[in-house]
Write an enzyme that holds these catalytic residues in place. Sequence first.
Site, mmCIF file in Angstrom:
data_model
loop_
_atom_site.group_PDB
_atom_site.id
_atom_site.type_symbol
_atom_site.label_atom_id
_atom_site.label_comp_id
_atom_site.label_asym_id
_atom_site.label_seq_id
_atom_site.Cartn_x
_atom_site.Cartn_y
_atom_site.Cartn_z
ATOM 1 N N ASP A 206 13.578 -11.606 63.935
ATOM 2 C CA ASP A 206 15.015 -11.781 64.124
ATOM 3 C C ASP A 206 15.762 -10.681 63.365
ATOM 4 O O ASP A 206 15.459 -10.406 62.201
ATOM 5 C CB ASP A 206 15.452 -13.155 63.621
ATOM 6 C CG ASP A 206 16.873 -13.491 64.033
ATOM 7 O OD1 ASP A 206 17.060 -14.036 65.125
ATOM 8 O OD2 ASP A 206 17.789 -13.194 63.244
ATOM 9 N N ASN A 214 27.801 -6.464 66.088
ATOM 10 C CA ASN A 214 28.703 -6.582 67.240
ATOM 11 C C ASN A 214 30.165 -6.629 66.813
ATOM 12 O O ASN A 214 31.047 -6.022 67.448
ATOM 13 C CB ASN A 214 28.361 -7.835 68.048
ATOM 14 C CG ASN A 214 27.108 -7.666 68.885
ATOM 15 O OD1 ASN A 214 26.787 -6.567 69.337
ATOM 16 N ND2 ASN A 214 26.387 -8.755 69.097
ATOM 17 N N HIS A 219 29.844 -4.250 71.124
ATOM 18 C CA HIS A 219 28.628 -4.684 71.802
ATOM 19 C C HIS A 219 27.789 -3.523 72.322
ATOM 20 O O HIS A 219 26.574 -3.651 72.464
ATOM 21 C CB HIS A 219 28.989 -5.640 72.955
ATOM 22 C CG HIS A 219 29.422 -6.998 72.483
ATOM 23 N ND1 HIS A 219 28.531 -7.987 72.140
ATOM 24 C CD2 HIS A 219 30.665 -7.504 72.263
ATOM 25 C CE1 HIS A 219 29.184 -9.062 71.762
ATOM 26 N NE2 HIS A 219 30.491 -8.797 71.815
ATOM 27 N N ASP A 223 23.955 -3.408 71.633
ATOM 28 C CA ASP A 223 22.895 -3.240 72.633
ATOM 29 C C ASP A 223 21.973 -2.082 72.259
ATOM 30 O O ASP A 223 20.757 -2.147 72.483
ATOM 31 C CB ASP A 223 23.519 -2.981 74.010
ATOM 32 C CG ASP A 223 24.123 -4.235 74.625
ATOM 33 O OD1 ASP A 223 23.890 -5.336 74.083
ATOM 34 O OD2 ASP A 223 24.826 -4.119 75.647
ATOM 35 N N GLU A 249 19.173 -11.640 69.641
ATOM 36 C CA GLU A 249 18.561 -10.678 68.707
ATOM 37 C C GLU A 249 17.179 -11.133 68.239
ATOM 38 O O GLU A 249 16.651 -10.629 67.254
ATOM 39 C CB GLU A 249 19.477 -10.479 67.488
ATOM 40 C CG GLU A 249 19.585 -11.686 66.563
ATOM 41 C CD GLU A 249 20.667 -12.683 66.978
ATOM 42 O OE1 GLU A 249 21.136 -13.436 66.107
ATOM 43 O OE2 GLU A 249 21.041 -12.700 68.165
#
Length: 314
Positions: A206, A214, A219, A223, A249
């Site tokens: 994680d 973000n 975003h 990404d 994530e």
Amino acid sequence: MNVSDHDRLLESVARLTEKRDRESLELCLMQTIFELLPVEEIALYQIEDNQLGLLVRINPEGHWTVSEDHTDGELLIPITDNALFADSLNRREMRVETISARVRRYAFPILYQGQGVGVMSIQSTRDLNEERRMIAGFLRIYQNYLSLIHENAHDKLTGLLNRKTFDERFISIFLKSRSPDPAWDRLRVLERRQDGNDRYWLAILDIDHFKRVNDNFGHLYGDEVLLLVANLMRRSFRRGDLLFRYGGEEFIAVLKTAMIDDTFTVLERFRRTVEFYNFPQVGQITVSIGFTQIADSEIPTPIIERADRALYYA
């Protein structure tokens, strides 16, 4: 072609098009060609990093050989070591060589998005020039379905295997470790040539505080972080390890090692790789990892829950 041959051909096409996973599709393709043509031996090779790895081979006695782990160094050969295969891939067409007074070997390139991703090899005592169109037709069906299967099995952003594929693969691994499918009794599986005591491990990874990425950078950069972490996973783990984007994530790796210390070493190396990587604009990020052994005496859900608890602790 008589009526009987026509019916067999249609049945073969129907069998191919009903497959929904790559392994079944490849095995069915090899079986079909072996049954329809005067073939002494047929084999399918996958290409990765300019090396050939055996996937399926059917010999004259009809025995199937499937390599579940083509990362084994003894099963990989450089493409340049096989002049026939290299020539076929370079020319993007069938090539043939004579290997004895009676036997010819044919090589057919397998393409995906214009790139050579594999080679099908056929040995026969007969000239197969008349059958070239039929073989090419089967390979086109295979290549088209390979593309569909790949798209359905992979996460569109990272290119890793997706959640749906994880559910399918995890159940498959779990069931094989408990009670092998009788349909595979005739298969001779080439196992990893280590100490023979490898175990499966499930690791959940994680990205720490990913929401901040973000929120602070947007975003698009979020990404990009996901994409770069996926690339680092590919570079850090072996080709035979199964890598998934589980959601958001969160990522999953299914590893095969002999000891818990080996698994810890692999995962810790990846964790440090991420920690010291400079992500554009974002800078440094870290990941937390929890892992557990996949034991054949359990049902799948507690295994995932145990790895998730280890992740929470991390």
